[in-house]
Design a protein around this motif. Structure first.
Motif, short mmCIF file in Angstrom:
data_model
loop_
_atom_site.label_atom_id
_atom_site.label_comp_id
_atom_site.label_asym_id
_atom_site.label_seq_id
_atom_site.Cartn_x
_atom_site.Cartn_y
_atom_site.Cartn_z
N ASP A 55 0.70 -1.16 0.08
CA ASP A 55 0.02 -0.17 -0.06
C ASP A 55 0.67 1.54 -0.06
O ASP A 55 0.53 2.31 -0.44
CB ASP A 55 -0.99 0.28 1.15
N ASN A 102 3.83 1.66 -1.46
CA ASN A 102 4.87 1.98 -2.29
C ASN A 102 4.36 2.70 -3.18
O ASN A 102 3.92 2.29 -4.46
CB ASN A 102 5.25 0.51 -2.57
N ILE A 103 4.39 4.01 -3.21
CA ILE A 103 4.05 4.84 -4.07
C ILE A 103 4.68 4.76 -5.42
O ILE A 103 4.08 4.92 -6.45
CB ILE A 103 3.90 6.50 -3.52
N LEU A 159 3.18 1.96 -7.22
CA LEU A 159 1.71 2.44 -7.59
C LEU A 159 1.70 3.03 -8.97
O LEU A 159 0.84 2.79 -9.80
CB LEU A 159 0.85 2.99 -6.56
N ARG A 160 2.79 4.01 -9.00
CA ARG A 160 2.64 4.86 -10.47
C ARG A 160 3.01 3.94 -11.49
O ARG A 160 2.54 4.22 -12.56
CB ARG A 160 3.62 6.02 -10.20
#
Length: 175
Positions: free
Chosen positions: A138, A140-141, A144-145
């Motif tokens: 959740d 790990n931006i 995610l991108r």
């Protein structure tokens, strides 16, 4: 990104791999994908093991065939890697997905992960996988991108026993 390609593991890149591996170990971070955590002391054996897994040879119970690829530049420096699972088991449906990928610490933020995932999806499409599942934690931006740039559509998350939330994204490969 035209100078980049994903290649099968090869014993001829031992020095490049050892540089990649030792940088990651020195960073203190967990090596991603998990398929590369195996000690490379016997490098020829490591490469053969990865190639065998792709062919479904010597799989541990509950494991599926998986293609490991190294991301290299024009000088064959290993920048990152991926592990592309040909099928999904229960645990892979919950938290692992079809693709695990990672970029060595000194090469992050340059678009390599987006490239790796895009090329991995092409391999899955060639394997006639209709929809790819790609997961990340959740928080790990960056991942995610990367997934969203590769047309990931968020599915239901999975919460592990320790409370960690795994985001699950589906990517349609039928187009």
């Amino acid at each position: 990104m035209s100078h980049l390609k994903l290649i099968k593991p090869t014993a001829s890149l031992q020095d490049a791999y050892m540089d990649f591996y030792h940088e990651w170990v020195s960073s203190g971070e967990e090596i991603i994908p998990a398929a590369l955590r195996k000690d490379p002391a016997n490098f020829d054996q490591l490469v053969q093991h990865l190639l065998n897994i792709e062919e479904g040879i010597g799989l541990q119970e509950g494991y599926v065939p998986a293609s490991t690829r190294w991301l290299v530049d024009e000088k064959y420096k290993i920048l990152g890697a991926c592990n592309i699972r040909h099928d999904l088991t229960g645990p892979l449906l919950e938290r692992g997905g079809h693709v695990g990928y990672g970029v060595r610490p000194s090469e992050r933020g340059l678009g390599y992960a987006t490239f790796i995932l895009g090329e991995s999806l092409k391999l899955l499409k060639a394997l006639e996988v209709p929809r790819a599942l790609v997961t990340c934690n959740d928080g790990n931006i960056a991942s995610l991108r990367v997934i969203e740039k590769n047309n990931g559509m968020q599915g239901l998350p999975f919460t592990e026993e320790d409370g960690n939330v795994v985001r699950r994204y589906w990517i349609d490969l039928r187009e």
